[in-house]
Design an enzyme around this catalytic site. Sequence first.
Site, short mmCIF file in Angstrom:
data_model
loop_
_atom_site.label_atom_id
_atom_site.label_comp_id
_atom_site.label_asym_id
_atom_site.label_seq_id
_atom_site.Cartn_x
_atom_site.Cartn_y
_atom_site.Cartn_z
N ASP A 99 1.48 4.62 2.36
CA ASP A 99 0.99 5.30 3.77
C ASP A 99 1.32 6.65 3.71
O ASP A 99 2.80 6.87 3.35
CB ASP A 99 1.92 4.49 4.76
N ASP A 137 0.74 -1.22 0.14
CA ASP A 137 -0.13 0.02 0.04
C ASP A 137 0.84 1.32 0.06
O ASP A 137 2.17 1.21 -0.01
CB ASP A 137 -0.86 -0.25 1.27
N ASP A 180 -3.28 4.34 2.81
CA ASP A 180 -3.67 4.77 4.30
C ASP A 180 -3.38 6.29 4.56
O ASP A 180 -1.91 6.43 4.16
CB ASP A 180 -2.77 4.00 5.14
P1 8DG Z 1 4.14 -2.57 3.05
O1 8DG Z 1 2.67 -1.61 2.89
O2 8DG Z 1 5.16 -2.36 1.99
O3 8DG Z 1 3.72 -4.12 3.09
O4 8DG Z 1 5.03 -2.48 4.46
P2 8DG Z 1 4.67 -1.43 5.41
O5 8DG Z 1 4.13 -0.09 4.90
O6 8DG Z 1 5.83 -1.37 6.44
O7 8DG Z 1 3.69 -1.96 6.41
P3 8DG Z 1 1.98 -1.29 6.40
O8 8DG Z 1 1.10 -2.50 6.92
O9 8DG Z 1 1.45 -0.32 5.76
O10 8DG Z 1 2.13 -0.57 8.03
C1 8DG Z 1 2.87 0.63 8.07
C2 8DG Z 1 3.20 0.94 9.33
O11 8DG Z 1 1.91 1.37 10.12
C3 8DG Z 1 3.70 -0.07 10.51
O12 8DG Z 1 4.70 0.27 11.20
C4 8DG Z 1 2.68 -0.44 11.30
C5 8DG Z 1 1.82 0.80 11.24
N1 8DG Z 1 0.18 0.56 11.43
C6 8DG Z 1 -0.66 0.18 10.61
N2 8DG Z 1 -1.82 0.10 11.50
C7 8DG Z 1 -1.54 1.10 12.43
C8 8DG Z 1 -2.42 1.65 13.73
O13 8DG Z 1 -3.62 1.16 13.55
N3 8DG Z 1 -1.79 2.36 14.48
C9 8DG Z 1 -0.38 2.52 14.36
N4 8DG Z 1 0.10 3.28 15.27
N5 8DG Z 1 0.27 2.10 13.42
C10 8DG Z 1 -0.21 1.56 12.53
O14 8DG Z 1 -0.24 -0.54 9.65
MN MN Z 2 2.60 0.27 3.76
MN MN Z 3 -0.59 0.77 5.46
#
Ligand code: 8DG
Ligand code: MN
Ligand code: MN
Length: 379
Positions: A206, A204, A303
């Site tokens: 972020d 995704d 996100d």
């Molecule tokens: P990817 O998308 O490439 O697979 O990897 P990523 O970017 O590391 O994973 P991600 O699932 O998009 O998560 C990014 C960061 O956001 C990770 O450190 C965890 C954090 N995170 C969530 N949900 C929540 C939440 O509800 N609260 C908080 N504080 N952090 C969150 O994914």
């Molecule tokens: Mn991510």
């Molecule tokens: Mn994410």
Amino acid sequence: QNDEAKAVVFSVPSYACQRRTTLDNHNTILTDALSLLAEKAELSEEDGRGVAFRRAAAVLKCLPQPVTNMMQLRGLPCLGEHSFRVIKDILENGTSSEVESTQQSERYKALKVLTGIFGVGAKTADRWIRAGIHNLRQLQTSGQTLNQAQRAGLQHYDDLNLPVTKAEADAIGEIVEEAVVSVLPDAQITLIGGFRRGKLTGHDVDLLITHPDEGKEVGLMPKVVSWLQSKGFLLYQKTTINSYLESEEGPRRPSSNMDRFERCFSIFKLQKKVEAAQPETQAENGIQHHKSGCRLWRAVRVDLVVSPISQFAFALLGWTGSKLFERELRRWAGHEKAMSLGSHALYDNRQSRYLRATSEEEIFAHLGLEYIPPSERNA
Ligand code: 8DG
Ligand code: MN
Ligand code: MN
């Protein structure tokens, strides 16, 4: 013994947040195996076991060279009996029998396919499997009721299981920047998550949004979402409003992982870059077709998070990841420093007060940790 004399012995601190873990992994065969077993455990809601495998994989990820000999594992932290067995199996036979049988198991395959749908977690997938549903076709004909997120997830299944590139992340960043600046000039947006750690692809995009004047960011998310919606950029969105400021007791000790920012989980409709060699053609029915027959857009999971500037450093640190690095930071804070770290604040239990920070460096300093830059948080 000869083997022992030749073996390079590694020394590694036990918390992932004390280590530098780049994307340059010299032990992918071992870490892929351990990560798969971690995933299997998480999909079976055995979270303790999942974390144990994640920690073991993370230790191997930060080693400066490939492990070739079991002797090299002596003294390494976080490697339990089970992980040892898996590593030994791979070093001796080139493959782990447990990993192989997992990959062939019908239950694991079904869990992977079903949780590959946005909005479907381990619990829902397990319920469906018990109802005899093992694939998307069976789900579609099952008459199971899907919520709005799951319907969107199913509709865009292929796109959402296709890696997102850095170029696509940057394109989404520019769209969101245009939306944010048009509803609140001077607001700032930062790419977080895996792309901030230097990953070339992700599942995704972020993005963290803030404004230099505290309070200006309140209520920003619904406006940004409306702007994006009016321009046709959103295929799905779910916005949650900040309850941190609204809670009657005022700011409290941040509960470990709970998040109270304005957030938006969305699916973007991203226009593909059309290659010059493939001009669009006008079909007889007037509908535009691409010469190659492929669609001109793809769906991308995005996100969005809004943070007040006073909490920005904590939000930045908390959302950059990796997930294991975050977990280890919180464990370090709690177990070694009697502090509670969240994405909003850092609370010192001994001094009974919040510790302020305007940068990630300051937070690491409060925690008594050497600063680890995002590119070295790939635990
Ligand atoms: P990817 O998308 O490439 O697979 O990897 P990523 O970017 O590391 O994973 P991600 O699932 O998009 O998560 C990014 C960061 O956001 C990770 O450190 C965890 C954090 N995170 C969530 N949900 C929540 C939440 O509800 N609260 C908080 N504080 N952090 C969150 O994914
Ligand atoms: Mn991510
Ligand atoms: Mn994410």
